[in-house]
Design a protein around this motif. Sequence first.
Motif, PDB file in Angstrom:
ATOM      1  N   LYS A   1      -7.033 -10.489 -13.418  1.00  0.00           N
ATOM      2  CA  LYS A   1      -5.942 -10.380 -14.395  1.00  0.00           C
ATOM      3  C   LYS A   1      -4.718  -9.788 -13.721  1.00  0.00           C
ATOM      4  CE  LYS A   1      -8.861  -9.521 -18.458  1.00  0.00           C
ATOM      5  NZ  LYS A   1      -8.801 -10.826 -19.072  1.00  0.00           N
ATOM      6  N   CYS A   2      -3.579 -10.439 -13.872  1.00  0.00           N
ATOM      7  CA  CYS A   2      -2.341  -9.938 -13.252  1.00  0.00           C
ATOM      8  C   CYS A   2      -1.831  -8.731 -14.044  1.00  0.00           C
ATOM      9  CB  CYS A   2      -1.295 -11.044 -13.256  1.00  0.00           C
ATOM     10  SG  CYS A   2       0.363 -10.452 -12.870  1.00  0.00           S
ATOM     11  N   PRO A   3      -1.724  -7.550 -13.402  1.00  0.00           N
ATOM     12  CA  PRO A   3      -1.257  -6.374 -14.138  1.00  0.00           C
ATOM     13  C   PRO A   3       0.179  -6.511 -14.642  1.00  0.00           C
ATOM     14  CG  PRO A   3      -1.949  -5.774 -11.892  1.00  0.00           C
ATOM     15  CD  PRO A   3      -2.099  -7.257 -12.016  1.00  0.00           C
ATOM     16  N   LEU A   4       0.988  -7.273 -13.932  1.00  0.00           N
ATOM     17  CA  LEU A   4       2.374  -7.485 -14.400  1.00  0.00           C
ATOM     18  C   LEU A   4       2.354  -8.196 -15.763  1.00  0.00           C
ATOM     19  CD1 LEU A   4       5.485  -7.657 -14.108  1.00  0.00           C
ATOM     20  CD2 LEU A   4       5.155  -9.688 -12.681  1.00  0.00           C
ATOM     21  N   ALA A   5       1.540  -9.234 -15.877  1.00  0.00           N
ATOM     22  CA  ALA A   5       1.447  -9.972 -17.149  1.00  0.00           C
ATOM     23  C   ALA A   5       0.990  -9.041 -18.279  1.00  0.00           C
ATOM     24  CB  ALA A   5       0.480 -11.143 -17.001  1.00  0.00           C
TER      25      ALA A   5
ATOM     26  N   PRO B   1      -4.648  -6.985  -5.388  1.00  0.00           N
ATOM     27  CA  PRO B   1      -6.102  -6.814  -5.567  1.00  0.00           C
ATOM     28  C   PRO B   1      -6.712  -7.782  -6.566  1.00  0.00           C
ATOM     29  CG  PRO B   1      -4.878  -4.821  -6.247  1.00  0.00           C
ATOM     30  CD  PRO B   1      -3.866  -5.821  -5.791  1.00  0.00           C
ATOM     31  N   THR B   2      -5.956  -8.184  -7.585  1.00  0.00           N
ATOM     32  CA  THR B   2      -6.589  -9.065  -8.580  1.00  0.00           C
ATOM     33  C   THR B   2      -6.738 -10.492  -8.058  1.00  0.00           C
ATOM     34  OG1 THR B   2      -4.469  -9.267  -9.687  1.00  0.00           O
ATOM     35  CG2 THR B   2      -6.006  -7.743 -10.631  1.00  0.00           C
ATOM     36  N   MET B   3      -5.821 -10.928  -7.206  1.00  0.00           N
ATOM     37  CA  MET B   3      -5.985 -12.253  -6.579  1.00  0.00           C
ATOM     38  C   MET B   3      -7.290 -12.287  -5.769  1.00  0.00           C
ATOM     39  SD  MET B   3      -3.620 -14.741  -6.697  1.00  0.00           S
ATOM     40  CE  MET B   3      -2.050 -14.929  -7.535  1.00  0.00           C
TER      41      MET B   3
HETATM   42 FE1  SF4 Z   1       0.506 -10.275 -10.474  1.00  0.00          FE
HETATM   43 FE2  SF4 Z   1      -0.620 -10.026  -8.060  1.00  0.00          FE
HETATM   44 FE3  SF4 Z   1       1.375 -11.775  -8.422  1.00  0.00          FE
HETATM   45 FE4  SF4 Z   1       1.849  -9.153  -8.445  1.00  0.00          FE
HETATM   46  S1  SF4 Z   1       1.126 -10.357  -6.704  1.00  0.00           S
HETATM   47  S2  SF4 Z   1       2.647 -10.643  -9.914  1.00  0.00           S
HETATM   48  S3  SF4 Z   1       0.014  -8.350  -9.440  1.00  0.00           S
HETATM   49  S4  SF4 Z   1      -0.646 -11.843  -9.390  1.00  0.00           S
END
Ligand code: SF4
Length: 309
Positions: free
Chosen positions: A86-90, A261-263
Motif C-alpha cells: 500500500k502506498c503511504p502517500l495515497a 518499502p511497499t513496492m
Molecule cells: Fe508511494 Fe512508494 Fe511511489 Fe512513494 S515511491 S509514491 S511511497 S509507491
Amino acid sequence: MPSAAELKEEILRLKEERSAVILAHNYQIPDIQDVADFLGDSLALAIKAKETEAKTIVFCGVDFMAETAAILNPDKTVIIPDTRAKCPLAGMVDAGGLKELKEKYPDAAVVSYVNTTAETKALSDYCCTSANAVEVVAAVPNKKVIFTPDRNLGAYVKRFVKDKEIILWPGFCATHDALTADDFLRLKKLHPDADLMIHPECRPEVIDIADYVFSTGGMLKHARSSPKKEFIVGTEKDMAYRLRKECPDKTFYAIEKAVCPTMKKITLENILKALENMGPVVKIPEDIAEKARLPIERMIEIGRGSRTG
Ligand code: SF4
C-alpha cells in the motif's frame, strides 16, 4: 527453497498457462522487472492495462496502481500479489477532509495524483501522474484547483501554472521527500559530467538543483535520446536497473537510500503464489469505481502525448 531462476521459470510457465500478463512498475526489484511483460511508470501502466488483450493482469506495483487497472478494466481480473503493498502517500488523503476542502472551495476542480485511493479518485474531477501533472492542471477550465495528495508535485506544478490558484494537500512520499540537495550535490561532485535527473516528488530545494525533472518514464526517454553518457537517478533506486538494461552503453548512479518499502512487498514468491491461486483479486465497489473512472480516463486522454514507458 527454489532459486530465483527456478521461480522465474515457473512464473513464466504459469503465466502462459493462465494467459496472464505481468505489468510491473519501474521501482520493482530487478528479478521482477525481468519477468514482466511490460514495465513502466504509473501512466504507461494504466494505458497498458487498458490496451492489453489478456483477461488476467498480475500487477506488480502498489495498491493504487492495481486499483486503477481494475477500475479501467471491469471485464478483466486484476491480481496484486501482496495486498500489503500500500502506498503511504495515497493513504494520506481522507475522504472527510477532502469533502470539507471541496465545500470550502466550491468552484475549485479537484486534481488528484494517480497515487490516491479509489475513494479519493471518486471525489476528484481529474487525475494526473508525475508525467502529465503540469499539462492536466493547465488544461482544467477552473481558476482554482485543489491538488492532492503530494505537496512537492503540487509545488512543482505551481512553477509552471501561474494563472490558477492551486491549493495543496499536505501529503508527501516518504521515499522521495527524504532525499536532500546534499545527497545529490555529493554525487554530482563525484560525477560532474552526469545529468542530474530528479523526480517531482522530491522537495523544492532538490528540484532547484536538478538538470532535469522527470517522471520515471521521462528519465528513460531522456537517457535514451541524450548524447550524455552518465546520469544521476533522483528517484527510487531500482529505476537504475531499468535504465541500465535499456541503455547498456551508459552509466547510471542510483541513490542507495531511496527505497520504497511497499513496492518491495512484491516478491517472486508471492507472484508465483498469485498465479497459482489466481488471487488476491483487486475488488472496487462498483459505485466508487464508476465515479473514479472519469478522472482516470481524462488523465489518460491528456497523457497520451507524454507516453514514455
Ligand atoms: Fe508511494 Fe512508494 Fe511511489 Fe512513494 S515511491 S509514491 S511511497 S509507491
